[in-house]
Design a protein around this motif. Structure first.
Motif, PDB file in Angstrom:
ATOM      1  N   THR A  14       0.730  -1.287   0.066  1.00  0.00           N
ATOM      2  CA  THR A  14      -0.005   0.013   0.052  1.00  0.00           C
ATOM      3  C   THR A  14       0.986   1.205   0.064  1.00  0.00           C
ATOM      4  OG1 THR A  14      -1.721  -1.142   1.293  1.00  0.00           O
ATOM      5  CG2 THR A  14      -1.950   1.123   1.208  1.00  0.00           C
ATOM      6  N   ILE A  15       0.741   2.118  -1.059  1.00  0.00           N
ATOM      7  CA  ILE A  15       1.484   3.230  -1.208  1.00  0.00           C
ATOM      8  C   ILE A  15       0.513   4.375  -1.055  1.00  0.00           C
ATOM      9  CG2 ILE A  15       2.810   4.612  -2.576  1.00  0.00           C
ATOM     10  CD1 ILE A  15       3.544   2.092  -4.242  1.00  0.00           C
ATOM     11  N   THR A  16       0.849   5.346  -0.207  1.00  0.00           N
ATOM     12  CA  THR A  16      -0.040   6.721   0.058  1.00  0.00           C
ATOM     13  C   THR A  16       0.828   7.830  -0.736  1.00  0.00           C
ATOM     14  OG1 THR A  16      -0.669   5.849   2.386  1.00  0.00           O
ATOM     15  CG2 THR A  16      -0.974   8.081   1.971  1.00  0.00           C
ATOM     16  N   VAL A  17       0.167   8.336  -1.502  1.00  0.00           N
ATOM     17  CA  VAL A  17       0.246   9.626  -2.397  1.00  0.00           C
ATOM     18  C   VAL A  17      -0.496  10.582  -2.402  1.00  0.00           C
ATOM     19  CG1 VAL A  17       1.132  10.295  -4.642  1.00  0.00           C
ATOM     20  CG2 VAL A  17       1.905   8.015  -3.953  1.00  0.00           C
ATOM     21  N   GLU A  18      -0.250  11.873  -1.985  1.00  0.00           N
ATOM     22  CA  GLU A  18      -1.173  12.930  -2.062  1.00  0.00           C
ATOM     23  C   GLU A  18      -1.526  13.424  -3.470  1.00  0.00           C
ATOM     24  OE1 GLU A  18      -0.259  15.605   1.013  1.00  0.00           O
ATOM     25  OE2 GLU A  18      -1.057  14.784   2.420  1.00  0.00           O
ATOM     26  N   GLN A  19      -2.625  13.588  -3.842  1.00  0.00           N
ATOM     27  CA  GLN A  19      -2.940  14.084  -5.256  1.00  0.00           C
ATOM     28  C   GLN A  19      -2.166  13.408  -6.361  1.00  0.00           C
ATOM     29  OE1 GLN A  19      -1.738  18.252  -4.503  1.00  0.00           O
ATOM     30  NE2 GLN A  19      -4.111  18.985  -4.497  1.00  0.00           N
ATOM     31  N   ILE A  94      -2.898   4.778  -2.369  1.00  0.00           N
ATOM     32  CA  ILE A  94      -4.089   5.624  -1.840  1.00  0.00           C
ATOM     33  C   ILE A  94      -3.824   6.913  -1.972  1.00  0.00           C
ATOM     34  CG2 ILE A  94      -5.190   5.918   0.434  1.00  0.00           C
ATOM     35  CD1 ILE A  94      -4.984   2.898   1.022  1.00  0.00           C
ATOM     36  N   ASP A  95      -4.865   8.012  -2.087  1.00  0.00           N
ATOM     37  CA  ASP A  95      -4.569   9.199  -2.319  1.00  0.00           C
ATOM     38  C   ASP A  95      -5.699   9.878  -1.089  1.00  0.00           C
ATOM     39  OD1 ASP A  95      -4.962  12.184  -2.676  1.00  0.00           O
ATOM     40  OD2 ASP A  95      -4.559  11.884  -4.850  1.00  0.00           O
ATOM     41  N   PRO A  96      -5.157  10.175  -0.085  1.00  0.00           N
ATOM     42  CA  PRO A  96      -5.792  10.834   1.017  1.00  0.00           C
ATOM     43  C   PRO A  96      -6.634  12.247   0.735  1.00  0.00           C
ATOM     44  CG  PRO A  96      -3.622  10.993   1.712  1.00  0.00           C
ATOM     45  CD  PRO A  96      -3.682  10.316   0.235  1.00  0.00           C
ATOM     46  N   ILE A  97      -6.094  12.757  -0.105  1.00  0.00           N
ATOM     47  CA  ILE A  97      -6.641  14.216  -0.477  1.00  0.00           C
ATOM     48  C   ILE A  97      -7.883  14.003  -1.302  1.00  0.00           C
ATOM     49  CG2 ILE A  97      -6.077  16.485  -1.676  1.00  0.00           C
ATOM     50  CD1 ILE A  97      -4.629  15.912   0.989  1.00  0.00           C
ATOM     51  N   GLU A  98      -7.562  13.249  -2.514  1.00  0.00           N
ATOM     52  CA  GLU A  98      -8.839  12.967  -3.535  1.00  0.00           C
ATOM     53  C   GLU A  98      -9.616  11.783  -2.890  1.00  0.00           C
ATOM     54  OE1 GLU A  98      -9.091  14.708  -5.997  1.00  0.00           O
ATOM     55  OE2 GLU A  98      -6.955  15.884  -5.919  1.00  0.00           O
ATOM     56  N   LYS A  99      -9.180  11.173  -1.713  1.00  0.00           N
ATOM     57  CA  LYS A  99      -9.988  10.114  -1.378  1.00  0.00           C
ATOM     58  C   LYS A  99     -10.474   9.089  -2.481  1.00  0.00           C
ATOM     59  CE  LYS A  99     -12.368  12.649   2.031  1.00  0.00           C
ATOM     60  NZ  LYS A  99     -11.411  12.305   3.204  1.00  0.00           N
ATOM     61  N   SER A 100      -9.131   8.668  -3.115  1.00  0.00           N
ATOM     62  CA  SER A 100      -9.251   7.501  -4.271  1.00  0.00           C
ATOM     63  C   SER A 100      -8.301   6.502  -3.743  1.00  0.00           C
ATOM     64  CB  SER A 100      -9.163   8.336  -5.439  1.00  0.00           C
ATOM     65  OG  SER A 100      -7.656   8.915  -5.552  1.00  0.00           O
ATOM     66  N   THR A 101      -8.639   5.129  -4.250  1.00  0.00           N
ATOM     67  CA  THR A 101      -7.766   4.361  -4.300  1.00  0.00           C
ATOM     68  C   THR A 101      -7.646   3.613  -5.851  1.00  0.00           C
ATOM     69  OG1 THR A 101      -8.572   3.560  -2.144  1.00  0.00           O
ATOM     70  CG2 THR A 101      -7.548   1.875  -3.279  1.00  0.00           C
ATOM     71  N   THR A 102      -6.372   3.271  -5.936  1.00  0.00           N
ATOM     72  CA  THR A 102      -6.090   2.619  -7.246  1.00  0.00           C
ATOM     73  C   THR A 102      -5.213   1.358  -7.122  1.00  0.00           C
ATOM     74  OG1 THR A 102      -5.533   4.874  -8.333  1.00  0.00           O
ATOM     75  CG2 THR A 102      -4.729   2.834  -9.725  1.00  0.00           C
TER      76      THR A 102
END
Length: 311
Positions: A14-19, A94-102
Motif C-alpha cells: 500500500t502506497i500513500t500519495v497525495e494528489q 491511496i490518495d487521502p486528498i482525493e479520497k481515491s484508491t488505485t
C-alpha cells in the motif's frame, strides 16, 4: 477451529500519495507491506480475536523470504503447498486528498495437478477438525472450475463458506455453500440486475438461498451497512460511524466477525453485530490488535439492527 483457503495469495503493498497523478512524478508519503489474500485476511482477524484458525492454500517459494516475516510478525498458523514461483505483489495507491484508491494486481503463479492434489489431501484433514472451511478470493492459474469443485467436495460434510465473485461464485453456488458473503456489486453482477432497494436485495438473496440450499447470505454494502438474509428472516445492520481510512480487507473482517460470532454461540443478530464491529475496525485503519474481545464487545452494543419485513 476455522480453516481458510486462499488459492491466490499476495503480498499487499500500500502506497500513500497525495494528489496522485498519471504521466508525472508522484512523491510517496508512506509504504506499507503485508501478507494478503482474502482467506488470509479472515484468518488474521480470527487470530486476533483469539479464535483458533489456520490459513491454508498455495504460496510461492521463490520470494518466501518476503512472506515469512509477515507470518512471524502476525503469529499466524499457516499450512501452504509450495509453488516454485513468486507470490504475486498487489499494489494499492491511496490518495487521502482525493479520497481515491488505485489497484494494480498481478496475476499470480500457476499450480500443477500434483499441487492441487496435495492441497486437496491437506483440506480433507483440516475439515475433520474445523467448524467452518472458508473459500475466499480468486483462483490462481492452473485451477479450472472442475479442480475448484474437487477442492470444495474434499471438505464435505464440514460446512463451507464462499466469498468470491464472477465464475468462481457461480461454480461454488452449485455445491451448496453454508454461507455466501457477496458485496452488493458482486451480487448485482451475479444476478445481472441492479438492486436499488432493500426489498429487492432480500428477495433475490432468498431466491438464491432456496435454489442453492444456502443457510445464510451476508451482503456487505459499504457505508449503507449490511444485510443478513435467511430463508425466514432478514436483518439490516447500520454501519457504525467511524472515520473511513481504507476499505482494504473490510469485507474479510466482516466475514471473520460473523463466523467468530457463530462459532462462539452468538445469536444470528449478535453475530451480525460482531461482523459490523469488525468491519468498522477494518475501515478505520487501526492496528489488528484492535480486534480483541473487549473492543468487539464495546462496539457490538453500538450496532443498530432492524428486522426487514419479508412481505
Amino acid at each position: 477451529m476455522i480453516t481458510t483457503i486462499t488459492l491466490n495469495p499476495a503480498i499487499d503493498k500500500t502506497i500513500t500519495v497525495e494528489q496522485f497523478r498519471l504521466n508525472t512524478v508522484n512523491r510517496v508519503l508512506s509504504v506499507n507491506e503485508d501478507l494478503g489474500g482474502k482467506g488470509i485476511n479472515v484468518s488474521k482477524v480470527l487470530h486476533h480475536l483469539n479464535h483458533k484458525t489456520v490459513a491454508c492454500g498455495f504460496i510461492g517459494e521463490a520470494n518466501y523470504g518476503l512472506v515469512q516475516p509477515h507470518i512471524k510478525r502476525l503469529g499466524l498458523s499457516t499450512d501452504f503447498v509450495w509453488v516454485d514461483a513468486l507470490t504475486r505483489i498487489n499494489t494499492k495507491i491511496i490518495d487521502p486528498i482525493e479520497k481515491s484508491t488505485t489497484d494494480i494486481n498481478e496475476t499470480g503463479f500457476t499450480v500443477s495437478r500434483v499441487q492441487i492434489e496435495q492441497l486437496k489431501i491437506m483440506l480433507q484433514a483440516y475439515a475433520k477438525q474445523s467448524s467452518f472451511m472458508v473459500f475466499s478470493g480468486s483462483i490462481c492459474k492452473g485451477i479450472d472450475m472442475e479442480s475448484y469443485q474437487s477442492l470444495i467436495e474434499a471438505v464435505a460434510p464440514t460446512p463451507w463458506v464462499l466469498d468470491a465473485d464472477r465464475q468462481v461464485l457461480k461454480t461454488g453456488l452449485e455445491l451448496h455453500p453454508y454461507l455466501i458473503k457477496p458485496n452488493i456489486h458482486e451480487l448485482e453482477d451475479l444476478l445481472q440486475v441492479k438492486l436499488e432497494t432493500t426489498q429487492a436485495i432480500v428477495r433475490e438473496a432468498r431466491s438464491l438461498i432456496q435454489q442453492y440450499k444456502i443457510h445464510y447470505c451476508l451482503v456487505s454494502m459499504g457505508e449503507q451497512g449490511s444485510i443478513l438474509v435467511k430463508q425466514d428472516v432478514a436483518y439490516h445492520a447500520k454501519a457504525l460511524d467511524v472515520e473511513l481510512v481504507t476499505t482494504v480487507g473490510a469485507g474479510d473482517a466482516m466475514l471473520a466477525g460473523f463466523l467468530f460470532g457463530l462459532s462462539e454461540g452468538y445469536s444470528d443478530m449478535d453475530a451480525l453485530r460482531a461482523a459490523t464491529a469488525c468491519g468498522a475496525i477494518a475501515v478505520s485503519g487501526i492496528s489488528l490488535r484492535a480486534f480483541n474481545d473487549f473492543k468487539i464487545e464495546a462496539l457490538i452494543d453500538r450496532v443498530e439492527l432492524t428486522q426487514i419485513d419479508l412481505g
